[in-house]
Design an enzyme around this catalytic site. Structure first.
Site, PDB file in Angstrom:
ATOM      1  N   ASP A  68       0.845  -1.186   0.000  1.00 19.59           N
ATOM      2  CA  ASP A  68       0.000   0.000   0.000  1.00 19.59           C
ATOM      3  C   ASP A  68       0.888   1.245   0.000  1.00 19.59           C
ATOM      4  O   ASP A  68       2.085   1.162   0.281  1.00 19.59           O
ATOM      5  CB  ASP A  68      -0.982  -0.007   1.183  1.00 19.59           C
ATOM      6  CG  ASP A  68      -0.349  -0.418   2.513  1.00 19.59           C
ATOM      7  OD1 ASP A  68       0.890  -0.338   2.647  1.00 19.59           O
ATOM      8  OD2 ASP A  68      -1.088  -0.817   3.426  1.00 19.59           O
ATOM      9  N   ASN A 137      -8.824  -1.503  12.836  1.00 18.00           N
ATOM     10  CA  ASN A 137     -10.231  -1.707  12.483  1.00 18.00           C
ATOM     11  C   ASN A 137     -10.419  -2.960  11.637  1.00 18.00           C
ATOM     12  O   ASN A 137     -11.443  -3.118  10.976  1.00 18.00           O
ATOM     13  CB  ASN A 137     -10.749  -0.480  11.718  1.00 18.00           C
ATOM     14  CG  ASN A 137      -9.892  -0.182  10.493  1.00 18.00           C
ATOM     15  OD1 ASN A 137      -8.974  -0.930  10.178  1.00 18.00           O
ATOM     16  ND2 ASN A 137     -10.186   0.909   9.812  1.00 18.00           N
ATOM     17  N   HIS A 139      -8.491  -3.804   9.023  1.00 20.43           N
ATOM     18  CA  HIS A 139      -8.092  -3.682   7.618  1.00 20.43           C
ATOM     19  C   HIS A 139      -6.872  -4.552   7.317  1.00 20.43           C
ATOM     20  O   HIS A 139      -6.089  -4.890   8.196  1.00 20.43           O
ATOM     21  CB  HIS A 139      -7.870  -2.218   7.204  1.00 20.43           C
ATOM     22  CG  HIS A 139      -6.657  -1.533   7.736  1.00 20.43           C
ATOM     23  ND1 HIS A 139      -6.646  -0.198   8.084  1.00 20.43           N
ATOM     24  CD2 HIS A 139      -5.388  -1.972   7.961  1.00 20.43           C
ATOM     25  CE1 HIS A 139      -5.436   0.132   8.486  1.00 20.43           C
ATOM     26  NE2 HIS A 139      -4.651  -0.923   8.421  1.00 20.43           N
ATOM     27  N   GLU A 144     -10.012  -0.872   3.806  1.00 15.88           N
ATOM     28  CA  GLU A 144     -10.726  -0.389   4.982  1.00 15.88           C
ATOM     29  C   GLU A 144     -12.124  -0.998   5.039  1.00 15.88           C
ATOM     30  O   GLU A 144     -12.709  -1.317   3.996  1.00 15.88           O
ATOM     31  CB  GLU A 144     -10.862   1.134   4.897  1.00 15.88           C
ATOM     32  CG  GLU A 144      -9.532   1.888   4.880  1.00 15.88           C
ATOM     33  CD  GLU A 144      -8.963   2.096   6.278  1.00 15.88           C
ATOM     34  OE1 GLU A 144      -9.003   1.158   7.095  1.00 15.88           O
ATOM     35  OE2 GLU A 144      -8.461   3.195   6.542  1.00 15.88           O
TER      36      GLU A 144
HETATM   37  C1  GLP Z   1      -1.168   0.103   8.571  1.00 13.23           C
HETATM   38  C2  GLP Z   1      -0.963  -0.514   7.176  1.00 13.23           C
HETATM   39  C3  GLP Z   1      -1.045  -1.987   7.219  1.00 13.23           C
HETATM   40  C4  GLP Z   1      -0.487  -2.477   8.524  1.00 13.23           C
HETATM   41  C5  GLP Z   1      -1.462  -2.105   9.608  1.00 13.23           C
HETATM   42  C6  GLP Z   1      -1.037  -2.466  11.017  1.00 13.23           C
HETATM   43  O1  GLP Z   1      -1.882   1.265   8.550  1.00 13.23           O
HETATM   44  N1  GLP Z   1      -1.834  -0.046   6.166  1.00 13.23           N
HETATM   45  O2  GLP Z   1      -0.395  -2.543   6.101  1.00 13.23           O
HETATM   46  O3  GLP Z   1      -0.327  -3.854   8.481  1.00 13.23           O
HETATM   47  O4  GLP Z   1      -1.831  -0.757   9.496  1.00 13.23           O
HETATM   48  O5  GLP Z   1       0.028  -1.668  11.441  1.00 13.23           O
HETATM   49  P1  GLP Z   1       0.826  -1.918  12.786  1.00 13.23           P
HETATM   50  O6  GLP Z   1       1.645  -3.142  12.560  1.00 13.23           O
HETATM   51  O7  GLP Z   1       1.682  -0.698  12.973  1.00 13.23           O
HETATM   52  O8  GLP Z   1      -0.178  -2.106  13.857  1.00 13.23           O
END
Ligand code: GLP
Length: 240
Positions: A68, A137, A139, A144
């Site tokens: 992403d 959430n 995702h 989302e």
């Molecule tokens: C982010 C990214 C995801 C990631 C997720 C969890 O916003 N879009 O690819 O896996 O949220 O992030 P974290 O590992 O910092 O909790």
């Protein structure tokens, strides 16, 4: 849940070890794998461990796809998810820069850029391995809620929850509000998925994702139907 293996790891070292083992076993078995990798805090320890474990011989033929990216943030900007992917995964693992597929966050036509990305994934034969984190959430990437399982690669407006968690990644900087994401369709079609989840704040969402109803309101819940899913979760997130 057929096809799902859950490893509950104790402490940060145990978590990094278990996650690196899951990712590393696929790379060793499939050195030309097409791999899509998450940024975020959770996979950072596992990637560092993986870099220690694997020599450049084991990673030289990998094909890597960005999961992403923020719309309108150039690759050279330290806030970009491309620069994070490069620092945490591509460089430490000695992956050939020419073997990495990025989103062009500055594309004049974002929809055409999404079709180009999907074309590159198709040309690679689909994803062999996805290393995914779990959004607060539910995702995956930036799919989302609500995201149905056929959601394609697209630009999405980020939800308040994602904006809040992303703000922590770039303290003092404006938080981008829209992002490209690999479609949930591509992620669910990936041959092997490793989902990494850690921290007490993920306790409720990890159980909603893995034990709750399968619903577009929790995009990660579609993973319950995946034929080859390895979940590595720490004891803080999994709970008693
Ligand atoms: C982010 C990214 C995801 C990631 C997720 C969890 O916003 N879009 O690819 O896996 O949220 O992030 P974290 O590992 O910092 O909790």
């Amino acid at each position: 849940m057929p096809g799902i293996r859950i490893t509950v790891a104790d402490g940060p070292d145990g978590f990094d070890r278990a996650a690196a083992d899951e990712i590393g076993s696929t790379i060793r078995a499939c050195p030309r794998a097409a791999v899509v990798v998450a940024t975020g805090r959770t996979p950072m320890g596992p990637y560092a461990r993986l870099a220690d474990d694997l020599s450049a011989d084991a990673t030289g033929d990998l094909r890597v796809f960005q999961l992403d990216e923020y719309l309108g943030i150039p690759r050279s900007d330290p806030r970009s998810l491309a620069s994070w992917t490069r620092r945490s995964f591509v460089e430490p693992l000695g992956i050939e820069p020419a073997s990495v597929h990025w989103f062009d966050a500055m594309a004049d036509d974002p929809d055409a850029e999404c079709r180009r990305y999907e074309g590159a994934v198709a040309e690679a034969g689909g994803f062999d391995l996805a290393v995914l984190g779990l959004g607060p959430n539910g995702h995956l990437g930036f799919n989302e809620p609500p995201s149905d399982p056929m959601s394609g690669t697209r630009v999405v407006p980020l939800t308040e929850e994602s904006l809040a968690s992303n703000a922590a990644y770039v303290p003092g900087e404006p938080v981008p509000t829209e992002a490209f994401t690999a479609g949930l369709d591509l992620l669910l079609a990936t041959r092997r998925v490793v989902l990494v989840v850690s921290g007490r704040t993920k306790h409720e969402i990890v159980h909603r994702a893995l034990d709750g109803p399968v619903t577009a309101q929790v995009p990660a819940s579609f993973l319950q139907e995946h034929p080859d899913l390895a979940v590595v979760v720490d004891a803080d997130a999994w709970g008693a």
